[in-house]
Design an enzyme around this catalytic site. Sequence first.
Site, PDB file in Angstrom:
ATOM      1  N   HIS A  10      56.167  10.723  45.214  1.00  0.00           N
ATOM      2  CA  HIS A  10      56.720   9.414  44.839  1.00  0.00           C
ATOM      3  C   HIS A  10      58.241   9.471  44.696  1.00  0.00           C
ATOM      4  O   HIS A  10      58.827   8.710  43.939  1.00  0.00           O
ATOM      5  CB  HIS A  10      56.056   8.872  43.563  1.00  0.00           C
ATOM      6  N   THR A  11      58.841  10.390  45.419  1.00  0.00           N
ATOM      7  CA  THR A  11      60.310  10.452  45.453  1.00  0.00           C
ATOM      8  C   THR A  11      60.853   9.835  46.738  1.00  0.00           C
ATOM      9  O   THR A  11      62.014   9.447  46.786  1.00  0.00           O
ATOM     10  CB  THR A  11      60.791  11.911  45.374  1.00  0.00           C
TER      11      THR A  11
ATOM     12  N   SER B  36      37.996   5.851  69.348  1.00  0.00           N
ATOM     13  CA  SER B  36      38.107   6.957  68.408  1.00  0.00           C
ATOM     14  C   SER B  36      36.735   7.589  68.217  1.00  0.00           C
ATOM     15  O   SER B  36      35.740   6.879  68.040  1.00  0.00           O
ATOM     16  CB  SER B  36      38.633   6.446  67.066  1.00  0.00           C
TER      17      SER B  36
ATOM     18  N   LEU C 234      45.739  13.420  52.465  1.00  0.00           N
ATOM     19  CA  LEU C 234      46.284  14.465  53.341  1.00  0.00           C
ATOM     20  C   LEU C 234      46.903  13.872  54.610  1.00  0.00           C
ATOM     21  O   LEU C 234      47.105  14.569  55.601  1.00  0.00           O
ATOM     22  CB  LEU C 234      45.170  15.470  53.697  1.00  0.00           C
TER      23      LEU C 234
ATOM     24  N   SER D 287      46.332   9.046  58.115  1.00  0.00           N
ATOM     25  CA  SER D 287      46.930   7.856  58.752  1.00  0.00           C
ATOM     26  C   SER D 287      48.184   8.223  59.536  1.00  0.00           C
ATOM     27  O   SER D 287      48.374   7.781  60.673  1.00  0.00           O
ATOM     28  CB  SER D 287      47.334   6.811  57.719  1.00  0.00           C
TER      29      SER D 287
ATOM     30  N   ASP E  73      55.096  11.113  54.847  1.00  0.00           N
ATOM     31  CA  ASP E  73      53.968  11.564  55.672  1.00  0.00           C
ATOM     32  C   ASP E  73      54.345  11.668  57.155  1.00  0.00           C
ATOM     33  O   ASP E  73      54.034  12.652  57.823  1.00  0.00           O
ATOM     34  CB  ASP E  73      52.779  10.599  55.519  1.00  0.00           C
TER      35      ASP E  73
ATOM     36  N   TYR F 146      50.286   1.335  44.293  1.00  0.00           N
ATOM     37  CA  TYR F 146      51.430   1.942  44.975  1.00  0.00           C
ATOM     38  C   TYR F 146      52.596   0.956  45.007  1.00  0.00           C
ATOM     39  O   TYR F 146      53.729   1.307  44.674  1.00  0.00           O
ATOM     40  CB  TYR F 146      51.007   2.360  46.393  1.00  0.00           C
TER      41      TYR F 146
HETATM   42  C1  GLA Z   1      51.787   8.305  50.080  1.00  0.00           C
HETATM   43  C2  GLA Z   1      52.885   7.613  50.878  1.00  0.00           C
HETATM   44  C3  GLA Z   1      54.152   8.483  50.933  1.00  0.00           C
HETATM   45  C4  GLA Z   1      54.569   8.957  49.539  1.00  0.00           C
HETATM   46  C5  GLA Z   1      53.369   9.542  48.803  1.00  0.00           C
HETATM   47  C6  GLA Z   1      53.685   9.901  47.380  1.00  0.00           C
HETATM   48  O1  GLA Z   1      51.342   9.460  50.753  1.00  0.00           O
HETATM   49  O2  GLA Z   1      52.441   7.377  52.188  1.00  0.00           O
HETATM   50  O3  GLA Z   1      55.199   7.767  51.552  1.00  0.00           O
HETATM   51  O4  GLA Z   1      55.192   7.930  48.815  1.00  0.00           O
HETATM   52  O5  GLA Z   1      52.267   8.649  48.790  1.00  0.00           O
HETATM   53  O6  GLA Z   1      54.574  10.959  47.341  1.00  0.00           O
END
Ligand code: GLA
Length: 370
Positions: free
Chosen positions: A20-21, A53, A114, A117, A161, A213
């Site tokens: 969450h940074t 898929s 993980l 997506s 991600d 979120y």
């Molecule tokens: C999800 C979001 C990322 C990030 C994480 C938390 O995976 O897709 O962008 O914010 O949560 O670190």
Amino acid sequence: MDWTVGRWLAPGRVNLIGEHTDYNDGFVLPMALPLGVTCTAGIRTDGAVRVSSVQAPCDEVETTMTGLGSGGWSELPTWAHYPLGVIREFERRGYELPGVELALDGTVPLGAGLSSSAALSCSVAIALRDLYAPSVSDAEIIDIARTAENVYVGVPTGVLDQSASILCTEGHLLFLDVRTGATEQIPFDLNRFGLALLVFDTGSPHRLVEGEYSTRRAECAAAAEALGVPFLRDVRDSADVERLGDPLLRRRARHVVSEDFRVLLVAEELREGADPRSIGPTLTAGHISLRDDYEVSAPELDTAVDAALAAGAYGSRMVGGGFGGSVIALVDVDQVATVTDAVREAFARSGFDAPRDFVVTPSAGAHRLD
Ligand code: GLA
């Protein structure tokens, strides 16, 4: 018609530290998993778009490039919004695609925190780049994949991600400064130290994750505004956070500011070649901060972390957005079975379904297979 011209693979990720940074313009330290999504792709010139898929055998999508631009997305299966969002985003940016044929197959557990997506959207994005738009940079690929998720799926993720999936390299952690885009590959050879990184997919659903979120993002923006900085990344002195009047915003900001610090600390230690056992307490501190200040943990995640630590893990924490998903634990190689059994027993005692566990090594980022 045999349309196959190639196969591309994009991995999922675990984030060693830095949760969450990313949407606070801060720092992250992920590694790519040896699990990913394979995109088999071919060139079409008839304007048709066909996407299938292995994980959704009854949901093959057939449409056209024109059709994608004229709405009607709510009729399409949710999983297909990822690849179709990527296709649409290439077009929107002026890259012409004369037609697309894709077949997808993934090994990243879905909804486990993980990045299944990002693996999906990034595998499609690199395939389309190689086939139709070779000038597209990695930075733009990351942006295209992220925009596909934000706009066409409706999940307001940051860049963690997608950056991990595209930029990670085998044997390394990716240190990324989200503000500047600066990256550094930090060697992470756990084997050399007799260590292993265990992942427990707790199987717990991402409860309310999307709404929560967005709420966290808004709270961070409000905390930054109250502190008079553009982003929480810009807080220079953690004592400033304690002066925030609103206790909820204070907790949220405390997590983000301390988490950025933890990323810098872990990166510094590993860069200098320290025994990774020394980062264990920092990983665990990250979990406590996510649990108590950011309030994104879940009973299954806390149970896994507590059991792993009690069984001898050097550090353990939840990974990803939270409210369910996976936990990592840093353990001695010869303790893998002991820690795994301890977590399984704790889950059984709590009445949770058995978690899936696997040992992961830093793997290659997205690439063409053949
Ligand atoms: C999800 C979001 C990322 C990030 C994480 C938390 O995976 O897709 O962008 O914010 O949560 O670190």
